[in-house]
Scaffold this motif. Sequence first.
Motif, short mmCIF file in Angstrom:
data_model
loop_
_atom_site.label_atom_id
_atom_site.label_comp_id
_atom_site.label_asym_id
_atom_site.label_seq_id
_atom_site.Cartn_x
_atom_site.Cartn_y
_atom_site.Cartn_z
N ALA A 1 39.04 48.52 52.79
CA ALA A 1 38.86 47.45 51.80
C ALA A 1 37.70 47.76 50.86
N ILE A 2 36.61 48.27 51.40
CA ILE A 2 35.48 48.66 50.54
C ILE A 2 35.92 49.77 49.59
N ARG A 3 36.64 50.76 50.12
CA ARG A 3 37.13 51.84 49.26
C ARG A 3 38.09 51.30 48.19
N TYR A 4 38.87 50.28 48.55
CA TYR A 4 39.77 49.69 47.56
C TYR A 4 39.00 49.13 46.37
N PHE A 5 37.93 48.41 46.64
CA PHE A 5 37.16 47.82 45.54
C PHE A 5 36.49 48.91 44.69
N ARG A 6 36.04 49.99 45.33
CA ARG A 6 35.47 51.09 44.54
C ARG A 6 36.56 51.79 43.72
N MET A 7 37.72 51.95 44.30
CA MET A 7 38.83 52.55 43.57
C MET A 7 39.21 51.67 42.38
N ASN A 8 39.32 50.36 42.62
CA ASN A 8 39.69 49.45 41.54
C ASN A 8 38.65 49.44 40.44
N ASP A 9 37.37 49.47 40.83
CA ASP A 9 36.30 49.49 39.82
C ASP A 9 36.37 50.74 38.97
N TYR B 1 46.28 42.95 53.46
CA TYR B 1 46.06 42.18 52.25
C TYR B 1 44.66 41.58 52.25
N LEU B 2 44.20 41.26 51.06
CA LEU B 2 42.93 40.56 50.90
C LEU B 2 43.05 39.50 49.82
N ASP B 3 42.17 38.50 49.89
CA ASP B 3 42.05 37.47 48.87
C ASP B 3 40.72 37.66 48.15
N VAL B 4 40.70 37.38 46.86
CA VAL B 4 39.48 37.52 46.06
C VAL B 4 39.14 36.18 45.42
N TYR B 5 37.90 35.75 45.63
CA TYR B 5 37.37 34.53 45.05
C TYR B 5 36.33 34.91 44.00
N ILE C 1 40.98 31.97 42.70
CA ILE C 1 41.37 32.72 43.89
C ILE C 1 42.63 33.52 43.59
N THR C 2 42.57 34.82 43.86
CA THR C 2 43.75 35.68 43.79
C THR C 2 44.10 36.09 45.21
N SER C 3 45.28 35.74 45.65
CA SER C 3 45.65 35.90 47.06
C SER C 3 46.58 37.09 47.28
N ASN C 4 46.48 37.63 48.48
CA ASN C 4 47.42 38.63 48.99
C ASN C 4 47.53 39.87 48.11
N ILE C 5 46.38 40.45 47.82
CA ILE C 5 46.31 41.73 47.14
C ILE C 5 46.41 42.84 48.19
N GLU C 6 47.37 43.71 48.04
CA GLU C 6 47.54 44.79 49.02
C GLU C 6 46.42 45.82 48.86
N TYR C 7 45.75 46.14 49.98
CA TYR C 7 44.68 47.13 49.91
C TYR C 7 44.88 48.31 50.85
N VAL D 1 31.43 37.96 43.76
CA VAL D 1 32.85 38.15 44.05
C VAL D 1 32.95 38.16 45.57
N ALA D 2 33.71 37.23 46.13
CA ALA D 2 33.85 37.13 47.59
C ALA D 2 35.29 37.46 47.96
N SER D 3 35.45 38.13 49.07
CA SER D 3 36.78 38.53 49.51
C SER D 3 36.94 38.30 51.00
N ALA D 4 38.06 37.72 51.38
CA ALA D 4 38.45 37.60 52.79
C ALA D 4 39.60 38.56 53.03
N ILE D 5 39.49 39.37 54.08
CA ILE D 5 40.47 40.43 54.28
C ILE D 5 41.24 40.26 55.59
N ASP D 6 42.49 40.71 55.55
CA ASP D 6 43.23 40.95 56.79
C ASP D 6 42.63 42.16 57.50
#
Length: 443
Positions: A117-125, A34-38, A10-16, A82-87
Motif C-alpha cells: 500500500a505504501i508503494r502504491y501511494f509512491r507509485m501513484n505520486d 483494496y483501500l479507501d482514501v479520505y 472519500i474514494t472507496s475500493n481502490i485496488e492496490y 490524506v488518510a487511508s484505510a486498507i484491506d
Amino acid sequence: MSDLFPDIQITSNIEYGENITEDILGTEYTQTLYLDVYVPENDYINDRPLIIFMFGGAFVSGSKNSPVMQELCTRYAKMGYVASAIDYRLTPTLIWNGSPENAYKAVLKAIHDLKAAIRYFRMNDSLYDDFGVDTSRIYTGGSSAGAIASVNTAYLNEDSEIPELVIDFVNESGGLEGLSGNPGFNSHFYGIVNLCGAVGDTNWIEINDIPIVSVHGDEDTVVPYADDLVTLFGINLQVYGSYSIHQTMIDLGNQSALYTFEGEDHTPYAYSDAYMDVTIDFTKEYMYDLVCAESQSEEISIYYETNWNLVGLPLDVEDASYTTLFPESIGGTLYSFDEGYNLELDLMQGVGYWLRFNDAGSTTISGSLINELIVSLNEGWNLITGPSNSINLVDIQDPYGLIISGTVYGFTPNGYSEAEVLDPGKGYWIRANSSGSIILISE
C-alpha cells in the motif's frame, strides 16, 4: 493540528495489490486488495502528509470499513492529512491452528500488504499524483491487530531479525517486502500511531528508529500492555506491548510518547466517544510535532574547491539564487545541463550544477530538510543532486531500470571519480538508458 476542514471526500475500493491468502479451511486463493482514501474537501495544497490505518480483529476478522477506521480516517482527514484505510489478508486458520508459527505468518502477510500500500501511494505520486501526497511524510498506524502489523513493519526490518520458525515462509513470500504489488518503489515510512499494539521483540528497535505514539489500556487482556504472552486461540506467544516499546525507545534516545488508559482493557476508544476523543487529541499533538518537524530550520555546510565544482541544493530554502547560497562564487558561472549547458540564476531541488570559485572555502545553507526527491532523467547524461542526507547508490529507487551501471560520477580537483554515495550539496553526473524518473529517499 486541529480540525481545519469541516468536510471530507472519500474514494472507496481502490485496488492496490493482490496476493495469495487462505479461507478458514486453509484453502488458498488470490485476494485482490483494496483501500479507501479520505481527503479534506476544498484543500488545494498538493503536498499533504499521508497516514495509513489498519483495522483490528485478531488477524481473523475485521474490515477497513469498521467504525474505528472510519472515525480515525475522518478525523485525520479533517486535520489536513490524506488518510487511508486498507484491506489486508486475514488468517482465519488461527482459530483452529493457534501456533506461534501461524501467528507470525499472519503478521507477516499484513506487513507485506501494508508495504504494498505504501508503494502504491509512491507509485501513484510518481505517475499520476491523484491524492496530493507528500511522500516524504508517510505514516502508518492501526488498532489492535492493525497496530501490531504497523509496529512490526517498522521494527522487523532486517533479515537477521526474522524469527527462525518463519524464515522459509518469508523467503518463499518475497522477503520482508513481500509480493503484494507495486515492486520497485520504496516502502519506508516516518512514524507510527500504535493503538493497543505490540512488537515481537524489543531488540528489533534500534537507535534513531522510527518514531511512535502509543495508546494502550494497562489492563489489556488481549494484547499485553507490557511484557507478556498473547494467549488468544491458545497461541501463547511472547510479545512486548506499548509500555515496553515506549521504555525501549526512550532508553535509546528515540522519539516516543505513550498514553495509558488506567484500569482499562483492550481498545477502550472503540466503545467510548470520550476515549476516542482522548486518543485523537493525544496522537494528533504528537503527530503535529513529527509531521511539521521538516519546517524547522536546518543547516548544512558545503565545502568547495578553487575553480569548477559540481554543486546542488541540499535544503528547501526561501531564496535559491546562487549569489545567496554561494556568495563567494564567480558571477555568471552557474550552469545546469539539459542536452547542453544552460546558464542559470537559481538552484532547483534534484538538479546538479557547475559553479566556479576563485578560492577554496565553504558556505552554510539554512532551510528545511528534503527527505525525498523524484528526479527526472533524460536519455543520456544528466546532472543531479540528492536530498539532505547522504544516500547510497544501491538505495536509489529505479523502478524502470533507467540508470546505466557504473555511470555515476562526482568531481574533485583530481578529476572525475565514480561515486558510491550521493552527498548533500554535491552534484553528480548520471547516465540513463531512457527518459523517466528515479526516487531518492534519505532515511
